[in-house]
Design a protein around this motif. Sequence first.
Motif, short mmCIF file in Angstrom:
data_model
loop_
_atom_site.label_atom_id
_atom_site.label_comp_id
_atom_site.label_asym_id
_atom_site.label_seq_id
_atom_site.Cartn_x
_atom_site.Cartn_y
_atom_site.Cartn_z
N GLY A 95 -2.35 6.14 -11.34
CA GLY A 95 -1.60 6.54 -10.16
C GLY A 95 -2.23 7.67 -9.36
O GLY A 95 -2.05 7.74 -8.14
N ARG A 96 -2.95 8.58 -10.01
CA ARG A 96 -3.54 9.70 -9.30
C ARG A 96 -4.90 9.37 -8.69
O ARG A 96 -5.46 10.18 -7.95
N THR A 98 -7.39 6.80 -6.38
CA THR A 98 -7.23 5.95 -5.20
C THR A 98 -7.31 4.48 -5.58
O THR A 98 -7.72 4.13 -6.70
N ARG A 133 -5.80 -0.11 2.06
CA ARG A 133 -5.29 1.10 1.38
C ARG A 133 -6.33 1.70 0.44
O ARG A 133 -5.98 2.44 -0.48
N GLN A 136 -6.01 5.36 -0.39
CA GLN A 136 -4.67 5.85 -0.72
C GLN A 136 -4.50 5.99 -2.22
O GLN A 136 -5.05 5.21 -3.00
N LYS A 137 -3.74 6.99 -2.65
CA LYS A 137 -3.44 7.15 -4.06
C LYS A 137 -2.64 5.95 -4.55
O LYS A 137 -1.67 5.53 -3.91
N GLY A 139 -0.55 5.56 -6.90
CA GLY A 139 0.84 5.82 -7.23
C GLY A 139 1.78 5.77 -6.04
O GLY A 139 2.99 5.72 -6.21
N LEU A 140 1.23 5.79 -4.82
CA LEU A 140 2.04 5.74 -3.61
C LEU A 140 2.24 4.33 -3.09
O LEU A 140 2.94 4.13 -2.11
N LEU A 141 1.63 3.35 -3.74
CA LEU A 141 1.81 1.96 -3.33
C LEU A 141 3.20 1.46 -3.72
O LEU A 141 3.84 1.99 -4.63
N SER A 142 3.65 0.42 -3.03
CA SER A 142 4.91 -0.23 -3.43
C SER A 142 4.71 -0.94 -4.76
O SER A 142 3.58 -1.12 -5.23
N GLN A 146 1.22 -2.39 -6.20
CA GLN A 146 0.68 -1.93 -7.48
C GLN A 146 0.36 -3.11 -8.39
O GLN A 146 -0.64 -3.09 -9.11
#
Length: 250
Positions: A95-96, A98, A133, A136-137, A139-142, A146
């Motif tokens: 999650g941390r 990208t 994405r 993008q990290k 962990g911020l994905l839906s 994910q």
Amino acid sequence: MLTVRNLRVRYGRSVTALHGVDLDVPGDGVLAVLGTNGAGKSTLLRAISGTLRLHRGSVLAGTVHYGSARTDGLDPAEIVRLGVVGVPEGRQIFGRMTVAENLRAGGVAARSAADRAAAGQRVHALFPVLADRASQKAGLLSGGEQQMLAIGRALMSGPKLLLLDEPSLGLAPKMVERIGETIREIHAQGTAVVLVEQNAAMALEVADRAVVLNVGTVAASGPSAEIADHVHHHYLGVPAHERRSLARWS
């Protein structure tokens, strides 16, 4: 391609989770593994992928062969190098990190930089959102994104056999449909799939063949259409001529 014979698995010293399971996965097919919670579905995938020891499990008897190689007892990394790669239940992405870093981690087992590049192109073609994405990290994905990333990360190693553990879990119906379509596409591209699912409707639509596990034993196996009849009659209490649609296992 994959052959499981008389597999018995135990957790700790007393809990036997599989009781003499036999299984065959052809090199050009999709096999669905169905059953209620506690039936032994995830345990079966752990035995195939070599990750049982991470869950305090062990093989008591039986064998697992991938092609001519006996894989039960091998280190998980060795099994991945043979071409058998799993996507665990719950996704377990980093999650941390990208999106791009997660995919690079999945490509560590690739044989060459060219193979990694080709795998990356394949993943981005299947899941364009992962390219969008990339920075993008994770962990911020839906939840659906994910799951795409978890599957994409597994594909980065170029598997010949993909093991999917509950890929539809917790996803909205439209995303479940998308995951089913993706599994079909992965198969069409030449990768065999073992799909563990409680969503019997999606699994049986995608798979060529299916097995039903019940308390660690094989209750039924055969073509998906035949297994659909078995599921309706024996688990949902609905005769084949009255069935409408399959639902998730209770």
